[in-house]
Design an enzyme around this catalytic site. Structure first.
Site, PDB file in Angstrom:
ATOM      1  N   GLN A   1     -85.009  28.729 -22.431  1.00 28.43           N
ATOM      2  CA  GLN A   1     -85.565  30.010 -22.859  1.00 28.43           C
ATOM      3  C   GLN A   1     -84.853  30.522 -24.107  1.00 28.43           C
ATOM      4  O   GLN A   1     -85.499  31.028 -25.035  1.00 28.43           O
ATOM      5  CB  GLN A   1     -85.487  31.024 -21.732  1.00 28.43           C
TER       6      GLN A   1
ATOM      7  N   ASP B   1     -84.860  25.169 -11.395  1.00 27.39           N
ATOM      8  CA  ASP B   1     -85.733  25.937 -10.516  1.00 27.39           C
ATOM      9  C   ASP B   1     -85.910  25.299  -9.139  1.00 27.39           C
ATOM     10  O   ASP B   1     -86.496  25.919  -8.244  1.00 27.39           O
ATOM     11  CB  ASP B   1     -87.120  26.104 -11.156  1.00 27.39           C
TER      12      ASP B   1
END
Length: 456
Positions: free
Chosen positions: A186, A337
Site C-alpha cells: 500500500q 492477510d
C-alpha cells in the site's frame, strides 16, 4: 453513500448479525472465489487515471471495491456497471482529476483509501477521506509521510494521522527516492500513483518484496516501470512520471486471500474434496499455499494459464493431516492477510506452528494478532503470543470449539472462525458476519453449496 460515491449520511453502526458454523458432511464440489480485491481496486483507479475506456471483467463487487468505484466517480471518471462483475470506466487521465464535491467515504476499505490518497494527492485538488469506525482507527501516517515529501499538503487530519483527513495536491508532484519503513504494498503503491503526475522519476525501495500488482498494472496501462533487485530480498521500483496511460481491458483473477477460506475448510473437514477455480498464482501472493504444502496439505494445481498478466490455476484440495511448521518472517509479505486462516489450520495440525514477525497484523482492520488469539482461546486451542510471533499448539484434528469469536468488524476474523466451526466438535459462533460483504459477499451461500453447515 450516494450515487456519486460521496457520503451523504452520517455513519450508523447496524445491529450485529451473529453467524454460527457447525460440523456436518464433507465438503464437495467446485467453487470460484470472488475476483481479487487488490486487482479490483487497482483496475478502477488506473481506469480513472487513463485516457479512454477501461473494461473490467470479474470485478469483486464487495463493499470495499464499490467504495473505490464511488470515489473514482467523484474524482471525474465515468464508472458504469454493465452486468455482474463487468464494469466500464471512462478515465479522466493523469492530471485531469476534478475536485470532489464532498467527502470520499471508503467505509472499511483501507486499501482503497490509501491507494487513492496517492492518486488524488498527486493532483492539484483538495479531497477529504473518511471511513467507518474500523478505518478511523487505522494509521495513515506511513502513507502521508512520503506524500508530504512529494509536495502534498495535509490540510487536516484526525489524531495520529488518521481519517477523517484532507489532502491538497500540488500542480505537479516532486519526484523522490523513498525507502519504505515497512513491507507494505500500500505504501509503495500510493507513492507510485502520486508519482504519475511528477515531471521526473519516482523510485520506491523496499527491503522485502511485496505484492507487485501495481507495477504490473501500470505497465499494462502503458507506464514505464523498472524493477531491479535491492539487497537479498528487496526491490527498487522506478516509474517515469507523466505517462499517457491508455484505457485497457483487465480480467480479474480469483482472489487467493478469499479462496483461502474454502481451501482451509476442505483441508480440516474430514472426507472433503473440492476444486477452486481460477485462483491467482502470483508468487508474491501464494505464501499460504507454500506454508500449507509444507504442513502436508494435499493441494494440486490444475490447468495453469495466464489471465490479464497474472498466472492463475485451478486448485484441487483434499482433506489432509497437517503438521506444525515454523513460518519464517520473510514470508509475511506474501501472506499477510492469510495468517488468521493459517492459525485455524494450525489449530487442527499435529504439533506446534510458529508464525514469526506479525507486527503488521496489529494495524489491519482490527488488531488481528489479538483478535486471532482471542478466537483461539474461545475455541479452547492452546496458543501464545511472544513479541510479534503467534504460536499455536495443534490439537491433531480435535478442536473443541463451542465458543464465540469477537470479530471487531474484521471480515477475515469472521470467516476464519466460521471455517474453524465447520470442523470443531462443538462448532463456533462469530458475533457479527455483516462485514464479510466487504470482501466476499457470497461467502456463506457458496460455502453452503459445498455442504457447509452455516446459519445466520
Amino acid at each position: 453513500m450516494g450515487p456519486s460515491g460521496i457520503r451523504d449520511v452520517p455513519h450508523a453502526q447496524s445491529a450485529p448479525s451473529p453467524v454460527a458454523a457447525g460440523p456436518g458432511l464433507p465438503l464437495r464440489g467446485r467453487l470460484r472465489a470472488p475476483g481479487d480485491k487488490s486487482i479490483s481496486h487497482r483496475a478502477l483507479i488506473l481506469g480513472l487515471l487513463a485516457i479512454g475506456e477501461t473494461r473490467v471483467e470479474g470485478l469483486l463487487e464487495g463493499d470495499d471495491v464499490l467504495r473505490t468505484a464511488g470515489a473514482c466517480r467523484a474524482l471525474g471518471a465515468g464508472v458504469t456497471r454493465e452486468a455482474e462483475g463487468r464494469w466500464r470506466v471512462r478515465g479522466a487521465g493523469v492530471g485531469g482529476l476534478v475536485e470532489p464535491a464532498g467527502v470520499l467515504d471508503f467505509g472499511n476499505a483501507g486499501t482503497g483509501a490509501r491507494l487513492m490518497m496517492g492518486a488524488a494527492g498527486g493532483h492539484p485538488v483538495a479531497a477529504t477521506f473518511d471511513g467507518d469506525a474500523s478505518l478511523r482507527k487505522r494509521p495513515m501516517r506511513r502513507i502521508l509521510d512520503p506524500l508530504v515529501r512529494m509536495g502534498v499538503t495535509v490540510v487536516s487530519e484526525a489524531e495520529g494521522g488518521r481519517v477523517p483527513l484532507t489532502l491538497r495536491g500540488p500542480r505537479e508532484t516532486i519526484p523522490i527516492v523513498y525507502e519504505t519503513p515497512a513491507a507494505s504494498a500500500q505504501i509503495k503503491s500510493a507513492v507510485l500513483l502520486a508519482g504519475l503526475n511528477s515531471p521526473g522519476r519516482t523510485t520506491v525501495i523496499e527491503r522485502e518484496a511485496t505484492r507487485d500488482h501495481t507495477e504490473r498494472m501500470l505497465r499494462h496501462f502503458g507506464a514505464e516501470v523498472t524493477v531491479e533487485p535491492h539487497g537479498p530480498h528487496g526491490r527498487a521500483v522506478g516509474l517515469r512520471g507523466q505517462p499517457e496511460l491508455r484505457g485497457s481491458t483487465v480480467v480479474v483473477p480469483s482472489d487467493p486471500s478469499s479462496a483461502a477460506f474454502p481451501l482451509v475448510a476442505a483441508l480440516v473437514t474430514p472426507g472433503s474434496e473440492i476444486v477452486l477455480e481460477g485462483v491467482m498464482m502470483n508468487p508474491l501472493r501464494t505464501g499460504l499455499i507454500t506454508t500449507l504444502l509444507e504442513m502436508g496439505a494435499d493441494i494440486e494445481r490444475l490447468n495453469e494459464r495466464d489471465e490479464g498478466g497474472e498466472t492463475v490455476a485451478d486448485l484441487r484440495v483434499r482433506a489432509s493431516r497437517l503438521a506444525g511448521v515454523d513460518v519464517p518472517a520473510a514470508r509475511a509479505p506474501t501472506m499477510i492477510d492469510e495468517y488468521p486462516i493459517l492459525a485455524v489450520a494450525a489449530a487442527f495440525a499435529d504439533g506446534t506452528t510458529r508464525m514469526r514477525a506479525l507486527h503488521e497484523l496489529r494495524v489491519k482492520e482490527s488488531d488481528r494478532l489479538a483478535a486471532v488469539a482471542a478466537g483461539l482461546k474461545a475455541a479452547g486451542v492452546p496458543h501464545a503470543i511472544e513479541g510479534d510471533d503467534l504460536i499455536v499448539h495443534g490439537a491433531s484434528g480435535r478442536v473443541r470449539g463451542g465458543g464465540a469469536a469477537a470479530t471487531h468488524l474484521d471480515h477475515r476474523i469472521a470467516m476464519s472462525f466460521l471455517v474453524m466451526g465447520l470442523a470443531a466438535q462443538d462448532g463456533m459462533t462469530v458475533d457479527d458476519g455483516a462485514m464479510i460483504a466487504t470482501s466476499f459477499p457470497t461467502f456463506i451461500p457458496l460455502m453452503r453449496t459445498l455442504g457447509a453447515s452455516i446459519r445466520t
